[in-house]
Design a protein around this motif. Structure first.
Motif, PDB file in Angstrom:
ATOM      1  N   ILE A 243      33.630 -32.594  16.804  1.00  0.00           N
ATOM      2  CA  ILE A 243      34.320 -32.174  15.893  1.00  0.00           C
ATOM      3  C   ILE A 243      35.713 -31.429  16.184  1.00  0.00           C
ATOM      4  O   ILE A 243      36.690 -31.794  15.325  1.00  0.00           O
ATOM      5  CB  ILE A 243      33.484 -31.005  15.062  1.00  0.00           C
ATOM      6  CG1 ILE A 243      32.293 -31.490  14.406  1.00  0.00           C
ATOM      7  CG2 ILE A 243      34.488 -30.280  14.086  1.00  0.00           C
ATOM      8  CD1 ILE A 243      31.538 -30.298  13.691  1.00  0.00           C
ATOM      9  N   ILE A 244      35.634 -30.725  17.226  1.00  0.00           N
ATOM     10  CA  ILE A 244      37.081 -30.065  17.753  1.00  0.00           C
ATOM     11  C   ILE A 244      37.854 -31.260  18.059  1.00  0.00           C
ATOM     12  O   ILE A 244      39.294 -31.541  18.069  1.00  0.00           O
ATOM     13  CB  ILE A 244      36.844 -29.062  19.012  1.00  0.00           C
ATOM     14  CG1 ILE A 244      35.840 -28.066  18.348  1.00  0.00           C
ATOM     15  CG2 ILE A 244      38.092 -28.772  19.589  1.00  0.00           C
ATOM     16  CD1 ILE A 244      35.369 -27.089  19.480  1.00  0.00           C
ATOM     17  N   LYS A 248      42.630 -31.620  13.927  1.00  0.00           N
ATOM     18  CA  LYS A 248      44.288 -31.836  13.879  1.00  0.00           C
ATOM     19  C   LYS A 248      44.713 -30.800  14.705  1.00  0.00           C
ATOM     20  O   LYS A 248      45.956 -30.359  14.718  1.00  0.00           O
ATOM     21  CB  LYS A 248      44.603 -31.887  12.382  1.00  0.00           C
ATOM     22  CG  LYS A 248      44.345 -33.052  11.713  1.00  0.00           C
ATOM     23  CD  LYS A 248      45.041 -33.042  10.455  1.00  0.00           C
ATOM     24  CE  LYS A 248      44.531 -34.113   9.597  1.00  0.00           C
ATOM     25  NZ  LYS A 248      45.049 -34.361   8.209  1.00  0.00           N
ATOM     26  N   VAL A 249      43.907 -30.036  15.389  1.00  0.00           N
ATOM     27  CA  VAL A 249      44.564 -28.868  16.175  1.00  0.00           C
ATOM     28  C   VAL A 249      45.243 -29.354  17.372  1.00  0.00           C
ATOM     29  O   VAL A 249      44.732 -30.407  17.887  1.00  0.00           O
ATOM     30  CB  VAL A 249      43.183 -27.877  16.528  1.00  0.00           C
ATOM     31  CG1 VAL A 249      43.812 -26.811  17.532  1.00  0.00           C
ATOM     32  CG2 VAL A 249      42.506 -27.205  15.671  1.00  0.00           C
ATOM     33  N   ILE A 250      46.459 -28.837  17.617  1.00  0.00           N
ATOM     34  CA  ILE A 250      47.131 -28.932  18.731  1.00  0.00           C
ATOM     35  C   ILE A 250      46.274 -29.090  20.218  1.00  0.00           C
ATOM     36  O   ILE A 250      45.395 -28.314  20.317  1.00  0.00           O
ATOM     37  CB  ILE A 250      48.476 -28.357  18.968  1.00  0.00           C
ATOM     38  CG1 ILE A 250      47.820 -26.828  19.212  1.00  0.00           C
ATOM     39  CG2 ILE A 250      49.319 -28.517  17.812  1.00  0.00           C
ATOM     40  CD1 ILE A 250      49.377 -25.844  19.571  1.00  0.00           C
ATOM     41  N   PHE A 251      46.543 -29.936  21.145  1.00  0.00           N
ATOM     42  CA  PHE A 251      45.820 -30.212  22.230  1.00  0.00           C
ATOM     43  C   PHE A 251      45.780 -28.861  23.216  1.00  0.00           C
ATOM     44  O   PHE A 251      44.730 -28.653  23.780  1.00  0.00           O
ATOM     45  CB  PHE A 251      46.558 -31.162  23.080  1.00  0.00           C
ATOM     46  CG  PHE A 251      45.515 -31.500  24.071  1.00  0.00           C
ATOM     47  CD1 PHE A 251      44.519 -32.215  24.211  1.00  0.00           C
ATOM     48  CD2 PHE A 251      45.846 -31.115  25.556  1.00  0.00           C
ATOM     49  CE1 PHE A 251      43.423 -32.577  25.308  1.00  0.00           C
ATOM     50  CE2 PHE A 251      45.053 -31.488  26.619  1.00  0.00           C
ATOM     51  CZ  PHE A 251      44.028 -32.038  26.591  1.00  0.00           C
ATOM     52  N   ASP A 252      47.004 -28.031  23.232  1.00  0.00           N
ATOM     53  CA  ASP A 252      46.876 -26.965  23.948  1.00  0.00           C
ATOM     54  C   ASP A 252      46.089 -25.860  23.537  1.00  0.00           C
ATOM     55  O   ASP A 252      45.637 -24.873  24.078  1.00  0.00           O
ATOM     56  CB  ASP A 252      48.176 -26.065  23.560  1.00  0.00           C
ATOM     57  CG  ASP A 252      49.400 -26.888  24.307  1.00  0.00           C
ATOM     58  OD1 ASP A 252      48.984 -27.906  25.224  1.00  0.00           O
ATOM     59  OD2 ASP A 252      50.653 -26.566  24.558  1.00  0.00           O
TER      60      ASP A 252
END
Length: 309
Positions: A243-244, A248-252
């Protein structure tokens, strides 16, 4: 009060399942496939062989080889060193199972079992390599750092956790041989170890299916509050990492979140751990707190690695 809340929660879950049969089917299918294709062939052989080692009192061969070194580093007894090896190499919930088996077999004290559980129940290096790095992240340059962070953080925190269990002692000692539950070598012992292995792996599979169904049900909701979206991955580690990874969360932020979740293991792994230690007097709550602390520290180290190193 607790029984009433639990009962109400189970009734709501049952009603939710009746209203969303497709989500139940999808979650159960994913959980069953995960168990059958990955967990069963990966974990079952190790469960059987560790059972044989404990039942036949053969762990002293391993303890003689690695015991002194691991005792020097982690202050565990020579017998307890076997749980360190299994917990770091075999994956959830082998660290918990081996620690519980050593307590029941009279090899270690219950206090040492609690200490071992605080840092020896971890994700296997094979899972880190195959699922996290190659399948989810697709960034091989993070392989070595991820292994160092995920295996090094619990080792580092063992220096902190041991203070709560060692008390005034310098290290844990082996139990006397008379206290051990020794058994003669015969094929009945092999049968017992095999059946215990199948019982253990079936329980692990059951928890994976249950948590996969719950995760699928929550994902099927038309409206999901932000808090729910943040907490959903923590239910089951494999599905949670996926899921993570797809978010669309930034890779950082994505990478530290995956490292933290992997270090914690998810609530499914906590339920499996509770199942493994239920024949001892060890409480699951200190374990959960210790794993959450480990997850936070591992996430911070992963974040710092991306931005500093």
């Amino acid at each position: 009060m607790k029984r009433n809340l639990a009962g109400a929660g189970i009734v709501l879950l049952f009603a939710f399942m009746l209203m969303s049969p497709k989500a139940v089917f999808n979650g159960a299918s994913e959980g069953l496939l995960l168990w059958f294709q990955i967990i069963l062939p990966t974990l079952l052989p190790f469960i059987m062989i560790t059972n044989l080692l404990v039942y036949t009192d053969s762990i002293h061969y391993i303890s003689r080889i690695f015991g002194r070194l691991l005792s020097c580093i982690f202050k565990v007894s020579e017998n307890g060193s076997f749980a360190v090896i299994a917990g770091f190499l075999c994956g959830y919930p082998m660290g918990a199972k081996v620690a519980a088996d050593l307590i029941i077999g009279g090899y270690i004290t219950e206090e040492e079992g609690k200490y071992l559980l605080s840092f020896c129940n971890n994700t296997s290096p094979v899972f880190i390599m195959n699922f996290i790095i190659w399948k989810t992240l697709g960034r091989e340059e993070l392989l070595i750092p991820s292994i160092f962070i995920l295996l090094g953080t619990p080792m580092l925190l063992s220096f902190v956790f041991r203070r709560f269990y060692l008390k005034e002692e310098k290290y844990f000692c082996n139990q006397k041989k008379e206290t051990r539950n020794r058994k003669k070598w015969n094929f009945q012992v092999v049968d017992t170890c095999i059946m215990d292995g199948f019982e253990t792996i079936t329980k692990v599979g059951g928890y994976i299916i249950v948590f996969s169904v719950i995760l699928s049900l929550f994902q099927s909701l038309p409206l999901k509050p932000m808090l729910l979206q943040i907490l959903l991955p923590s239910l089951e580690v494999t599905n949670g990492i996926a899921i993570i990874g797809k978010s669309k969360v930034i890779f950082d932020l994505q990478y530290p979140a995956i490292i933290g979740l992997t270090s914690f293991g998810g609530f499914c792994a906590a339920a499996q751990t509770q199942c493994m230690i239920q024949k001892t007097n060890i409480s699951i709550f200190p374990y959960i707190i210790e794993k959450l602390v480990t997850a936070v520290v591992a996430s911070i180290i992963a974040f710092l690695y991306l931005h500093i190193i």
